[in-house]
Motif scaffolding. Structure first.
Motif, mmCIF file in Angstrom:
data_model
loop_
_atom_site.group_PDB
_atom_site.id
_atom_site.type_symbol
_atom_site.label_atom_id
_atom_site.label_comp_id
_atom_site.label_asym_id
_atom_site.label_seq_id
_atom_site.Cartn_x
_atom_site.Cartn_y
_atom_site.Cartn_z
ATOM 1 N N GLU A 32 -17.405 18.736 -9.935
ATOM 2 C CA GLU A 32 -15.977 17.969 -9.475
ATOM 3 C C GLU A 32 -15.167 18.917 -9.813
ATOM 4 O O GLU A 32 -14.065 19.711 -9.679
ATOM 5 C CB GLU A 32 -15.241 16.878 -9.539
ATOM 6 C CG GLU A 32 -15.265 16.050 -8.347
ATOM 7 C CD GLU A 32 -15.181 14.467 -9.143
ATOM 8 O OE1 GLU A 32 -14.847 13.430 -8.116
ATOM 9 O OE2 GLU A 32 -14.208 14.453 -10.166
ATOM 10 N N HIS A 88 -8.643 15.721 -16.327
ATOM 11 C CA HIS A 88 -9.108 14.797 -15.571
ATOM 12 C C HIS A 88 -10.943 15.521 -16.088
ATOM 13 O O HIS A 88 -11.568 14.150 -16.300
ATOM 14 C CB HIS A 88 -9.312 15.724 -14.314
ATOM 15 C CG HIS A 88 -10.121 14.809 -12.472
ATOM 16 N ND1 HIS A 88 -9.645 14.065 -11.653
ATOM 17 C CD2 HIS A 88 -11.691 14.307 -13.371
ATOM 18 C CE1 HIS A 88 -10.630 13.703 -11.127
ATOM 19 N NE2 HIS A 88 -11.750 13.640 -11.551
ATOM 20 N N HIS A 93 -13.436 12.588 -17.465
ATOM 21 C CA HIS A 93 -15.185 12.460 -17.360
ATOM 22 C C HIS A 93 -15.748 13.114 -18.910
ATOM 23 O O HIS A 93 -16.614 12.268 -19.396
ATOM 24 C CB HIS A 93 -15.186 14.014 -16.813
ATOM 25 C CG HIS A 93 -15.014 13.934 -15.546
ATOM 26 N ND1 HIS A 93 -14.708 15.490 -14.308
ATOM 27 C CD2 HIS A 93 -14.478 13.161 -14.019
ATOM 28 C CE1 HIS A 93 -14.696 15.232 -13.289
ATOM 29 N NE2 HIS A 93 -14.666 13.395 -13.342
ATOM 30 N N HIS A 122 -11.775 4.818 -10.858
ATOM 31 C CA HIS A 122 -11.331 6.424 -10.587
ATOM 32 C C HIS A 122 -11.232 7.338 -9.413
ATOM 33 O O HIS A 122 -11.163 7.867 -9.310
ATOM 34 C CB HIS A 122 -12.806 7.008 -11.936
ATOM 35 C CG HIS A 122 -12.883 8.773 -12.119
ATOM 36 N ND1 HIS A 122 -11.623 8.947 -12.846
ATOM 37 C CD2 HIS A 122 -13.756 9.410 -11.015
ATOM 38 C CE1 HIS A 122 -12.016 9.959 -12.608
ATOM 39 N NE2 HIS A 122 -13.344 10.124 -12.366
ATOM 40 N N ASP A 166 -9.585 10.645 -9.028
ATOM 41 C CA ASP A 166 -10.036 11.076 -7.854
ATOM 42 C C ASP A 166 -9.035 11.968 -6.218
ATOM 43 O O ASP A 166 -8.789 13.115 -6.242
ATOM 44 C CB ASP A 166 -11.621 10.881 -7.222
ATOM 45 C CG ASP A 166 -12.392 10.814 -7.956
ATOM 46 O OD1 ASP A 166 -11.944 11.699 -9.168
ATOM 47 O OD2 ASP A 166 -13.464 11.013 -8.074
HETATM 48 FE FE LIG Z 1 -14.069 12.846 -11.591
#
Ligand SMILES: [Fe+2]
Length: 153
Positions: A61, A76, A80, A115, A120
């Motif tokens: 991602e 982001h 993570h 998420h 996302d």
């Molecule tokens: Fe993500």
């Protein structure tokens, strides 16, 4: 009856991402099944696979976001990283012989869905627009194939 049901509102519309999210949901359900069976070897094997796959998915991602010049890439990635740290702690406890499957399951069930539906969803538009990934199968694009290989091995 599965522990975590895939529902269409989890789809991002980026096929290469959706298939990875589905795989994670599948592994969550496998972890639940093995946890119910009480087979510790199986639980640890599925847990390790779930953690490994999820971390690779994060890396994938992040690569897409970088390539698409997603403006909130750093934020982001930070999300993570924080999650990966929590996961690493579970892995340590599991390695010490503790059964952490129930805790991992209840955390992941909530975290993953939030998420996918929240953080996302935010990168999807720019990734679709910039990289043209909408409904494209990964095999159609050479760079996607090599990125998958690089991240997932
Ligand atoms: Fe993500």
């Amino acid at each position: 009856m599965s522990y975590l049901h895939w529902s269409d509102d989890l789809n991002t519309g980026i096929s290469v991402i959706d298939s990875q999210h589905r795989r994670i949901v599948d592994l969550i359900n496998q972890l639940n099944t093995s946890n119910d069976s009480g087979d510790h070897e199986k639980i640890n094997a599925v847990l390790a696979e779930l953690i490994d796959y999820t971390l690779s998915h994060f890396a994938f991602e992040e690569e897409l976001q970088l390539k698409a010049e997603y403006p909130f890439f750093k934020a982001h990635k930070r999300v993570h990283e924080v999650f990966a740290k929590r996961i690493a702690q579970f892995q340590i406890r599991a390695n010490n012989g503790e059964n952490v499957a129930t805790e991992v399951l209840s955390l992941l069930r909530i975290w993953l869905v939030n998420h996918i539906k929240g953080d996302d969803r935010d990168y999807v538009d720019i990734v679709k627009k910039t990289l043209g990934l909408q409904a494209t199968e990964p095999k159609d694009q050479v760079w996607v194939v090599s990125l998958l290989k690089k991240v997932f091995g």
